[in-house]
Write a protein that holds these residues in place. Sequence first.
Motif, short mmCIF file in Angstrom:
data_model
loop_
_atom_site.label_atom_id
_atom_site.label_comp_id
_atom_site.label_asym_id
_atom_site.label_seq_id
_atom_site.Cartn_x
_atom_site.Cartn_y
_atom_site.Cartn_z
N GLU A 66 -1.11 -17.82 77.39
CA GLU A 66 -2.44 -18.10 77.91
C GLU A 66 -2.62 -17.34 79.22
O GLU A 66 -1.68 -17.24 80.01
N ARG A 80 -6.25 -17.14 74.81
CA ARG A 80 -5.11 -17.81 74.21
C ARG A 80 -4.31 -16.88 73.30
O ARG A 80 -4.81 -15.87 72.85
N GLY A 109 -8.46 -16.45 70.44
CA GLY A 109 -9.44 -17.38 70.95
C GLY A 109 -9.58 -17.32 72.45
O GLY A 109 -8.67 -16.88 73.15
N LEU A 110 -10.73 -17.78 72.94
CA LEU A 110 -10.97 -17.81 74.37
C LEU A 110 -11.99 -18.89 74.68
O LEU A 110 -12.73 -19.35 73.81
N ARG A 111 -11.99 -19.28 75.94
CA ARG A 111 -13.02 -20.17 76.47
C ARG A 111 -13.61 -19.48 77.68
O ARG A 111 -12.87 -19.01 78.56
N TYR A 112 -14.93 -19.43 77.76
CA TYR A 112 -15.64 -18.72 78.81
C TYR A 112 -16.59 -19.67 79.51
O TYR A 112 -17.36 -20.38 78.87
N ASP A 138 -20.85 -22.90 78.84
CA ASP A 138 -19.42 -22.96 78.58
C ASP A 138 -19.27 -22.83 77.07
O ASP A 138 -19.87 -23.57 76.32
N GLU A 140 -16.52 -21.77 73.64
CA GLU A 140 -15.18 -21.51 73.12
C GLU A 140 -15.34 -20.76 71.80
O GLU A 140 -16.14 -21.17 70.94
N ALA A 142 -13.12 -18.61 68.59
CA ALA A 142 -11.85 -18.26 67.95
C ALA A 142 -12.15 -17.34 66.78
O ALA A 142 -13.05 -17.61 65.98
#
Length: 153
Positions: A66, A80, A109-112, A138, A140, A142
Amino acid sequence: MPHSGQTTAGSSGSLVAAGANATAQAATVQAINGQAQVIRLQQPTPVMVGTELRESDALLLSPNAEVLVQFDDGAKMVVRGDLQLLFRTLVETGEPDLRRKTLQIIKGGLRYLSGALTQRKKVAFETVSATVGIRGLDIEIAVSDLPIAGNPA
């Protein structure tokens, strides 16, 4: 054919960088767990806290890794494991109407989470099957060839 400064995904899914990268810093790695590398000018370099990420860079993470990235506009992104991400466009300064950020997710995957200054520019996430435009939220995402957590590929 990519123009100078572009990074593309090759036909086999491999990452290929083309041209020089003279773009100013646009993001910085704030934290890392596991192994990751940035590919700039076709040269892989290990990612560490403080690594600067720029337009046309490719970010690759090993499984279970991560990385927390903070953009110059205050936005944050957690990426991730087993990720392949291309920083297509990172125009963080200048006229508000010209500011934009385009990230291409090859897989992973990512979260922004957008920053206070993100509201004045365009943010887009590209995948092989979709482009998602973001304005002040916000999110997320994948991307996978296989189902993830019961969700279809």
